[in-house]
Design a protein around this motif. Sequence first.
Motif, PDB file in Angstrom:
ATOM      1  N   GLY A 153      -8.824  10.573  -9.500  1.00 23.57           N
ATOM      2  CA  GLY A 153      -8.616   9.200  -9.064  1.00 23.57           C
ATOM      3  C   GLY A 153      -9.378   8.167  -9.879  1.00 23.57           C
ATOM      4  N   ASP A 154     -10.093   8.613 -10.924  1.00 22.05           N
ATOM      5  CA  ASP A 154     -10.921   7.698 -11.716  1.00 22.05           C
ATOM      6  C   ASP A 154     -10.112   6.568 -12.346  1.00 22.05           C
ATOM      7  N   LEU A 174      -7.331   5.269 -11.322  1.00 27.47           N
ATOM      8  CA  LEU A 174      -6.915   4.343 -10.271  1.00 27.47           C
ATOM      9  C   LEU A 174      -8.088   3.465  -9.844  1.00 27.47           C
ATOM     10  N   LEU A 175      -9.273   4.054  -9.805  1.00 28.04           N
ATOM     11  CA  LEU A 175     -10.474   3.302  -9.435  1.00 28.04           C
ATOM     12  C   LEU A 175     -10.793   2.242 -10.487  1.00 28.04           C
ATOM     13  N   TYR A 233      -5.148  13.274  -1.318  1.00 27.77           N
ATOM     14  CA  TYR A 233      -4.410  12.014  -1.216  1.00 27.77           C
ATOM     15  C   TYR A 233      -5.159  10.894  -1.921  1.00 27.77           C
ATOM     16  N   TRP A 234      -4.389   9.870  -2.285  1.00 26.38           N
ATOM     17  CA  TRP A 234      -4.927   8.593  -2.738  1.00 26.38           C
ATOM     18  C   TRP A 234      -4.245   7.517  -1.929  1.00 26.38           C
ATOM     19  N   ASP A 278      -8.821   4.504  -1.193  1.00 28.31           N
ATOM     20  CA  ASP A 278      -9.428   5.684  -0.591  1.00 28.31           C
ATOM     21  C   ASP A 278      -8.861   6.920  -1.279  1.00 28.31           C
ATOM     22  N   ALA A 279      -9.619   8.011  -1.277  1.00 26.53           N
ATOM     23  CA  ALA A 279      -9.170   9.274  -1.859  1.00 26.53           C
ATOM     24  C   ALA A 279      -9.885  10.411  -1.171  1.00 26.53           C
ATOM     25  N   ARG A 299       1.649   4.305 -12.207  1.00 25.40           N
ATOM     26  CA  ARG A 299       0.217   4.634 -12.215  1.00 25.40           C
ATOM     27  C   ARG A 299      -0.012   6.123 -11.981  1.00 25.40           C
ATOM     28  N   ARG A 328       0.833  -1.197   0.000  1.00 24.30           N
ATOM     29  CA  ARG A 328       0.000   0.000   0.000  1.00 24.30           C
ATOM     30  C   ARG A 328       0.867   1.246   0.000  1.00 24.30           C
ATOM     31  N   ILE A 374      -3.459   3.661  -2.411  1.00 28.60           N
ATOM     32  CA  ILE A 374      -3.524   2.651  -3.462  1.00 28.60           C
ATOM     33  C   ILE A 374      -2.855   1.358  -3.008  1.00 28.60           C
ATOM     34  N   LEU A 416      -7.376   1.657  -6.243  1.00 31.20           N
ATOM     35  CA  LEU A 416      -7.709   2.753  -5.336  1.00 31.20           C
ATOM     36  C   LEU A 416      -8.488   2.244  -4.132  1.00 31.20           C
TER      37      LEU A 416
END
Length: 76
Positions: A18-19, A21-22, A43-44, A29-30, A57, A2, A46, A27
Amino acid sequence: MRFMVFVRSSKPVAALHGDGLLRAGVLLDAGDLVPGACGVSGYWLIDVRDAEEAVERVRRIPLPACVVEIRQVAVV
């Protein structure tokens, strides 16, 4: 592994970008943080194989005029 990705910008960007990554399924959390002296931060969180994948990424995300920091999260 992580990783926490911190993004500092003059406007909120973390939640908006963050799309990718989702869609990739990495992803966890963001969010955007409270504005501070350096502007707005977000923040992200990942979950990827290693640091190289985390960097790759994040490089794919268009983040103009941003400061990005990637830090590994210790899992206890």
